[in-house]
Design a protein around this motif. Structure first.
Motif, PDB file in Angstrom:
ATOM      1  N   TYR A  41       0.927  -1.173  -0.177  1.00 36.54           N
ATOM      2  CA  TYR A  41      -0.023  -0.077  -0.094  1.00 36.54           C
ATOM      3  C   TYR A  41       0.784   1.237   0.062  1.00 36.54           C
ATOM      4  CZ  TYR A  41      -3.781  -3.011   1.275  1.00 36.54           C
ATOM      5  OH  TYR A  41      -5.111  -3.851   1.133  1.00 36.54           O
ATOM      6  N   THR A  42       0.429   2.389  -1.057  1.00 36.42           N
ATOM      7  CA  THR A  42       1.238   3.343  -0.978  1.00 36.42           C
ATOM      8  C   THR A  42       0.499   4.491   0.170  1.00 36.42           C
ATOM      9  OG1 THR A  42       1.923   3.435  -3.045  1.00 36.42           O
ATOM     10  CG2 THR A  42       1.795   5.536  -1.994  1.00 36.42           C
ATOM     11  N   ILE A  43       1.235   5.053   1.103  1.00 31.22           N
ATOM     12  CA  ILE A  43       0.754   5.737   2.137  1.00 31.22           C
ATOM     13  C   ILE A  43       0.727   7.281   1.777  1.00 31.22           C
ATOM     14  CG2 ILE A  43       0.360   6.364   4.644  1.00 31.22           C
ATOM     15  CD1 ILE A  43      -0.440   3.287   3.839  1.00 31.22           C
ATOM     16  N   GLY A  44      -0.147   8.029   1.804  1.00 29.80           N
ATOM     17  CA  GLY A  44       0.286   9.534   1.317  1.00 29.80           C
ATOM     18  C   GLY A  44      -0.939  10.505   1.802  1.00 29.80           C
ATOM     19  N   ALA A  45      -0.930  11.640   1.187  1.00 36.66           N
ATOM     20  CA  ALA A  45      -2.007  12.722   1.435  1.00 36.66           C
ATOM     21  C   ALA A  45      -2.076  13.490   0.345  1.00 36.66           C
ATOM     22  CB  ALA A  45      -1.666  13.412   2.622  1.00 36.66           C
ATOM     23  N   TYR A  46      -3.145  13.802  -0.517  1.00 35.71           N
ATOM     24  CA  TYR A  46      -3.470  14.781  -1.235  1.00 35.71           C
ATOM     25  C   TYR A  46      -4.050  15.933  -0.871  1.00 35.71           C
ATOM     26  CZ  TYR A  46      -4.606  16.572  -5.934  1.00 35.71           C
ATOM     27  OH  TYR A  46      -4.683  17.408  -6.990  1.00 35.71           O
ATOM     28  N   TYR A  47      -3.454  17.103  -0.974  1.00 31.86           N
ATOM     29  CA  TYR A  47      -4.112  18.266  -0.539  1.00 31.86           C
ATOM     30  C   TYR A  47      -4.868  18.900  -1.855  1.00 31.86           C
ATOM     31  CZ  TYR A  47      -4.240  22.628   2.209  1.00 31.86           C
ATOM     32  OH  TYR A  47      -4.740  23.673   2.894  1.00 31.86           O
ATOM     33  N   LEU A  71       3.359   0.386   2.770  1.00 31.10           N
ATOM     34  CA  LEU A  71       3.259  -0.588   3.725  1.00 31.10           C
ATOM     35  C   LEU A  71       3.053  -1.837   3.056  1.00 31.10           C
ATOM     36  CD1 LEU A  71       2.602  -1.291   6.683  1.00 31.10           C
ATOM     37  CD2 LEU A  71       0.327  -0.649   6.253  1.00 31.10           C
ATOM     38  N   GLU A  72       3.778  -2.966   3.429  1.00 30.16           N
ATOM     39  CA  GLU A  72       3.834  -4.253   3.079  1.00 30.16           C
ATOM     40  C   GLU A  72       2.646  -4.935   3.888  1.00 30.16           C
ATOM     41  OE1 GLU A  72       4.097  -6.811   0.193  1.00 30.16           O
ATOM     42  OE2 GLU A  72       5.329  -5.047   0.023  1.00 30.16           O
ATOM     43  N   TRP A  73       1.858  -5.644   3.317  1.00 30.25           N
ATOM     44  CA  TRP A  73       0.583  -6.474   4.223  1.00 30.25           C
ATOM     45  C   TRP A  73       0.787  -7.943   3.672  1.00 30.25           C
ATOM     46  CZ3 TRP A  73      -1.060  -5.329   8.698  1.00 30.25           C
ATOM     47  CH2 TRP A  73      -2.028  -5.940   9.246  1.00 30.25           C
ATOM     48  N   PRO A  74       0.784  -8.769   4.618  1.00 30.95           N
ATOM     49  CA  PRO A  74       0.557  -8.633   5.942  1.00 30.95           C
ATOM     50  C   PRO A  74       1.775  -8.465   6.928  1.00 30.95           C
ATOM     51  CG  PRO A  74       0.580 -10.881   5.498  1.00 30.95           C
ATOM     52  CD  PRO A  74       0.970 -10.063   4.177  1.00 30.95           C
ATOM     53  N   SER A  75       3.040  -8.399   6.392  1.00 33.98           N
ATOM     54  CA  SER A  75       4.160  -8.165   7.394  1.00 33.98           C
ATOM     55  C   SER A  75       4.294  -7.021   8.065  1.00 33.98           C
ATOM     56  CB  SER A  75       5.366  -8.422   6.309  1.00 33.98           C
ATOM     57  OG  SER A  75       5.650  -7.301   5.836  1.00 33.98           O
ATOM     58  N   GLY A  76       3.642  -5.731   7.765  1.00 32.60           N
ATOM     59  CA  GLY A  76       3.407  -4.720   8.500  1.00 32.60           C
ATOM     60  C   GLY A  76       4.730  -4.056   8.245  1.00 32.60           C
ATOM     61  N   ASP A  77       5.935  -4.416   7.296  1.00 29.08           N
ATOM     62  CA  ASP A  77       7.004  -3.464   6.973  1.00 29.08           C
ATOM     63  C   ASP A  77       6.561  -2.365   6.317  1.00 29.08           C
ATOM     64  OD1 ASP A  77       8.386  -5.700   7.959  1.00 29.08           O
ATOM     65  OD2 ASP A  77       8.893  -6.612   6.076  1.00 29.08           O
ATOM     66  N   PHE A  78       7.071  -1.256   6.919  1.00 28.63           N
ATOM     67  CA  PHE A  78       7.076   0.014   6.246  1.00 28.63           C
ATOM     68  C   PHE A  78       8.153   0.672   5.881  1.00 28.63           C
ATOM     69  CE2 PHE A  78       6.570   4.618   6.603  1.00 28.63           C
ATOM     70  CZ  PHE A  78       5.494   4.931   6.006  1.00 28.63           C
ATOM     71  N   THR A  79       8.339   1.332   4.547  1.00 30.34           N
ATOM     72  CA  THR A  79       9.508   1.790   4.019  1.00 30.34           C
ATOM     73  C   THR A  79       9.208   3.450   3.633  1.00 30.34           C
ATOM     74  OG1 THR A  79       9.784  -0.210   2.743  1.00 30.34           O
ATOM     75  CG2 THR A  79      10.911   1.728   1.973  1.00 30.34           C
ATOM     76  N   ILE A  80       9.928   4.003   4.201  1.00 29.61           N
ATOM     77  CA  ILE A  80       9.569   5.720   4.153  1.00 29.61           C
ATOM     78  C   ILE A  80      10.377   6.176   2.725  1.00 29.61           C
ATOM     79  CG2 ILE A  80      10.399   7.954   4.960  1.00 29.61           C
ATOM     80  CD1 ILE A  80      10.571   6.753   7.630  1.00 29.61           C
TER      81      ILE A  80
END
Length: 82
Positions: free
Chosen positions: A17-23, A64-73
């Motif tokens: 999953y790509t985690i972010g915010a669009y304004y 965010l990689e699921w189901p491992s929960g690994d997060f890459t900034i």
């Protein structure tokens, strides 16, 4: 006025999953800060620093990689929807 916005995925698919915010639009209020919190099973796993944003910006915090929960900034701001 706006926020907080809460996005909840109760049954996530096994994927990245790509985690972010669009304004989208500042509504003539000017730039705003955005803070992203990622919570897995009720525990806050990631808290981003606040980022100043303005109209049309997308801030990709990371993946965010699921189901491992690994997060890459990634921590990258672009103009427009990626």
């Amino acid at each position: 006025s706006g926020g907080p916005e809460i996005i909840q995925i109760t049954d996530p698919e096994p994927m990245e999953y790509t985690i972010g915010a669009y304004y989208v639009d500042d509504g003539d209020f000017g730039a705003s800060t955005v803070t992203v919190r990622i919570s897995i099973d009720g525990a806050i796993n990631t808290v981003s620093p606040s980022e100043w944003m303005t109209d049309g910006w997308f801030w990709e915090l990371g993946t965010l990689e699921w189901p491992s929960g690994d997060f890459t900034i990634v921590d990258q701001i672009t103009v427009g929807i990626p």
